[in-house]
Design an enzyme around this catalytic site. Structure first.
Site, PDB file in Angstrom:
ATOM      1  N   HIS A  33      29.689   3.858 109.007  1.00 21.46           N
ATOM      2  CA  HIS A  33      29.551   3.996 111.113  1.00 21.46           C
ATOM      3  C   HIS A  33      30.437   5.205 111.327  1.00 21.46           C
ATOM      4  O   HIS A  33      30.923   4.209 112.562  1.00 21.46           O
ATOM      5  CB  HIS A  33      28.858   3.163 111.709  1.00 21.46           C
ATOM      6  CG  HIS A  33      27.182   2.685 111.453  1.00 21.46           C
ATOM      7  ND1 HIS A  33      26.173   3.492 112.372  1.00 21.46           N
ATOM      8  CD2 HIS A  33      27.006   2.255 110.269  1.00 21.46           C
ATOM      9  CE1 HIS A  33      24.893   3.021 111.696  1.00 21.46           C
ATOM     10  NE2 HIS A  33      24.811   2.280 110.721  1.00 21.46           N
ATOM     11  N   ALA A 121      15.758   4.646 102.292  1.00 22.33           N
ATOM     12  CA  ALA A 121      16.302   3.459 101.607  1.00 22.33           C
ATOM     13  C   ALA A 121      17.895   3.824 101.238  1.00 22.33           C
ATOM     14  O   ALA A 121      18.916   3.044 101.284  1.00 22.33           O
ATOM     15  CB  ALA A 121      16.381   3.447  99.907  1.00 22.33           C
ATOM     16  N   LEU A 123      20.217   6.174 101.447  1.00 28.57           N
ATOM     17  CA  LEU A 123      20.706   6.615 100.360  1.00 28.57           C
ATOM     18  C   LEU A 123      20.236   8.548 100.314  1.00 28.57           C
ATOM     19  O   LEU A 123      20.570   9.583  99.463  1.00 28.57           O
ATOM     20  CB  LEU A 123      19.953   6.658  98.359  1.00 28.57           C
ATOM     21  CG  LEU A 123      20.082   5.353  98.028  1.00 28.57           C
ATOM     22  CD1 LEU A 123      19.817   5.189  97.020  1.00 28.57           C
ATOM     23  CD2 LEU A 123      21.634   4.819  98.598  1.00 28.57           C
ATOM     24  N   SER A 124      19.728   8.441 101.852  1.00 30.23           N
ATOM     25  CA  SER A 124      20.202  10.658 102.144  1.00 30.23           C
ATOM     26  C   SER A 124      18.977  10.629 101.739  1.00 30.23           C
ATOM     27  O   SER A 124      19.773  12.355 101.233  1.00 30.23           O
ATOM     28  CB  SER A 124      22.138  10.502 102.248  1.00 30.23           C
ATOM     29  OG  SER A 124      22.203   9.824 102.623  1.00 30.23           O
ATOM     30  N   SER A 125      17.925  10.623 101.548  1.00 30.72           N
ATOM     31  CA  SER A 125      16.770  11.625 101.123  1.00 30.72           C
ATOM     32  C   SER A 125      16.668  12.561 102.304  1.00 30.72           C
ATOM     33  O   SER A 125      16.384  14.204 101.641  1.00 30.72           O
ATOM     34  CB  SER A 125      15.212  10.968 101.346  1.00 30.72           C
ATOM     35  OG  SER A 125      15.380  10.199 102.238  1.00 30.72           O
ATOM     36  N   ASP A 170      26.419  12.474 105.140  1.00 32.39           N
ATOM     37  CA  ASP A 170      25.849  12.654 103.992  1.00 32.39           C
ATOM     38  C   ASP A 170      25.086  14.248 103.849  1.00 32.39           C
ATOM     39  O   ASP A 170      25.011  14.921 102.289  1.00 32.39           O
ATOM     40  CB  ASP A 170      23.543  12.394 104.223  1.00 32.39           C
ATOM     41  CG  ASP A 170      24.173  10.727 104.978  1.00 32.39           C
ATOM     42  OD1 ASP A 170      25.496   9.704 104.679  1.00 32.39           O
ATOM     43  OD2 ASP A 170      23.266  10.274 106.046  1.00 32.39           O
ATOM     44  N   TYR A 219      19.650   2.761 115.089  1.00 29.43           N
ATOM     45  CA  TYR A 219      20.941   3.960 114.784  1.00 29.43           C
ATOM     46  C   TYR A 219      21.110   4.302 116.291  1.00 29.43           C
ATOM     47  O   TYR A 219      22.710   4.158 115.969  1.00 29.43           O
ATOM     48  CB  TYR A 219      20.427   5.235 113.297  1.00 29.43           C
ATOM     49  CG  TYR A 219      21.771   6.016 113.185  1.00 29.43           C
ATOM     50  CD1 TYR A 219      22.851   5.862 111.508  1.00 29.43           C
ATOM     51  CD2 TYR A 219      21.646   6.975 113.246  1.00 29.43           C
ATOM     52  CE1 TYR A 219      23.422   6.945 111.141  1.00 29.43           C
ATOM     53  CE2 TYR A 219      22.909   7.454 113.281  1.00 29.43           C
ATOM     54  CZ  TYR A 219      24.096   7.394 112.510  1.00 29.43           C
ATOM     55  OH  TYR A 219      24.607   8.275 111.550  1.00 29.43           O
TER      56      TYR A 219
HETATM   57  C1  GLA Z   1      23.566   8.100 108.098  1.00 29.73           C
HETATM   58  C2  GLA Z   1      23.890   8.984 108.535  1.00 29.73           C
HETATM   59  C3  GLA Z   1      25.418   9.432 108.229  1.00 29.73           C
HETATM   60  C4  GLA Z   1      26.194   8.021 108.318  1.00 29.73           C
HETATM   61  C5  GLA Z   1      25.952   7.036 107.791  1.00 29.73           C
HETATM   62  C6  GLA Z   1      26.570   5.304 108.190  1.00 29.73           C
HETATM   63  O1  GLA Z   1      23.187   7.424 106.350  1.00 29.73           O
HETATM   64  O2  GLA Z   1      23.023  10.186 108.663  1.00 29.73           O
HETATM   65  O3  GLA Z   1      25.761  10.122 109.041  1.00 29.73           O
HETATM   66  O4  GLA Z   1      26.934   7.567 109.447  1.00 29.73           O
HETATM   67  O5  GLA Z   1      24.339   6.887 108.464  1.00 29.73           O
HETATM   68  O6  GLA Z   1      27.921   5.232 107.735  1.00 29.73           O
END
Ligand code: GLA
Length: 383
Positions: A33, A121, A123-125, A170, A219
């Protein structure tokens, strides 16, 4: 363990695809964050991917197909839709919309998406879908763009089209990841440094199986708290434009002027930036115990100050840190569910996986998915 070869891709009924591009998911080792306030992050790409296969159409229609959902949707290519529908297709359509603003216009096309990045999850899908789509569209247009511009265009798709106010981490790591390296990214300047991950450690990712939802959820609420704190700090010291510019002393001086939750959210970020610097130096000298100590502090901070953990993630971390071979453990990604990342001695990784699975099930009744990963390369076009 997932691998790119295992992500099946659709071959079109007629006509050859112009391109097949793949983008990875990611795990963040430390720096949570911090990206949307110009801070420091340390993600690594992982061996889970979205593959986008594309070819052009001559009827000014956009046809999108999700192999995972076995679902097809169609849109006009001209004019492109400008609003999201709260549907998986918002991600590729957002990228088409965002690239059009960069002058990349491709007319009608067919895009098929397939992936093995676990959804929801942490993991940035979503970033892997965006970046794979962007590379495919660029290939179709015969255009090239610097990595940072691609990452920023994908972030804009997510922020302004999909409606999740995520930072740049991400999309950036999906573009710029390198095998066996983490990336120390300065989200203010977008300068980065690659940090080798010692070959004798594995990144073990434990999925709490608690799903999170970013668009419009907690978020965005955290971002608003952070922005409120930044405004108060800026009034106190006008040179503070983002939390990256603030010191802990500034925060303490402003403590009486902000609600306690806002103070604590900001304290997490200001101290986290420092932890990333210390952790990066530790990794560079191969001191994994020192790195793990920063991970432990980072978890405490995101749990207690930022309030973005949950009891299942805390349980996974508490189990992990007692197991042999574990240098450090913390929640990773946006939080409120999702995964923990654990730095584990390779020779102990399998034993770690079994022990954590068993203890987590005993404590919570949940069967966690556990992935033994290494840092992977960033996005690429395969054909
Ligand atoms: C998500 C957001 C990122 C980042 C993280 C927390 O993955 O897409 O940009 O803010 O949360 O670190």
């Amino acid at each position: 363990m997932a691998s790119l070869d295992k992500v099946a891709t659709q071959s079109f009924a007629a006509g050859a695809p112009v391109a097949r591009c793949a983008a990875p998911g990611r795990v963040n080792l430390i720096g949570e964050h911090t990206d949307y306030s110009g801070g420091l992050v340390m993600p690594a790409a992982i061996d889970f991917h979205t593959v986008a296969t594309i070819r052009s159409r001559n009827d000014a229609r956009i046809v999108l197909y999700s192999q995972n959902l076995a679902e097809e949707v169609a849109y006009p290519a001209d004019p492109l839709p400008v609003t999201a529908r709260k549907h998986w297709s918002d991600y590729p359509m957002g990228v088409a919309w965002s690239l059009a603003q960069e002058g990349v216009r491709v007319g009608g096309f067919e895009l098929s998406l397939a992936g093995d990045v676990p959804l929801g999850a942490g993991l940035s899908s979503s970033a892997s879908i965006e970046v794979a789509t962007a590379l495919a569209l660029l290939a179709l247009a015969g255009a090239e763009m610097p990595l940072a511009t691609i990452a920023l265009a994908c972030q804009r798709a997510e922020n302004a089209f999909v409606g999740a106010r995520s930072g740049i981490m991400d999309q950036f790591i999906a573009c710029a990841g390198q095998q066996d390296h983490a990336l120390l990214l300065d989200c203010r300047s977008l300068e980065y440094r690659l940090l080798p991950i010692p070959p004798h450690v594995r990144l073990v990712i434990c999925n709490s199986m608690v799903k999170h939802e970013h668009a419009g959820g907690q978020y965005n609420a955290r971002r608003e708290e952070v922005e409120e704190g930044t405004r108060i700090l800026h009034r106190h010291r006008p040179s503070i434009l983002t939390l990256r510019d603030a010191r802990e002393a500034d925060l303490v001086e402003c403590r009486q002027q902000m609600p306690d939750n806002v103070f604590r959210r900001c304290r997490h970020i200001v101290t986290e930036n420092k932890r990333v610097e210390i952790a990066a130096a530790a990794l560079e000298r191969g001191d994994l115990l020192a790195f793990g100590a920063q991970m432990a502090e980072a978890h405490r901070s995101i749990r207690d100050d930022f309030a973005a953990s949950c009891s299942e993630l805390d349980t996974l971390v508490a189990i992990a840190v007692r197991l042999p071979g574990c240098y450090g453990a913390r929640m990773t990604g946006g939080g409120f569910g999702g995964c923990t990342v654990n730095l584990v001695e390779e020779s102990k990784a399998e034993q770690f996986r079994q022990a954590i699975h068993e203890e987590y099930r005993t404590t919570t009744g949940i069967d966690a998915d556990i992935y033994l990963c290494r840092a992977s390369a960033g996005a690429t076009c395969l054909t």
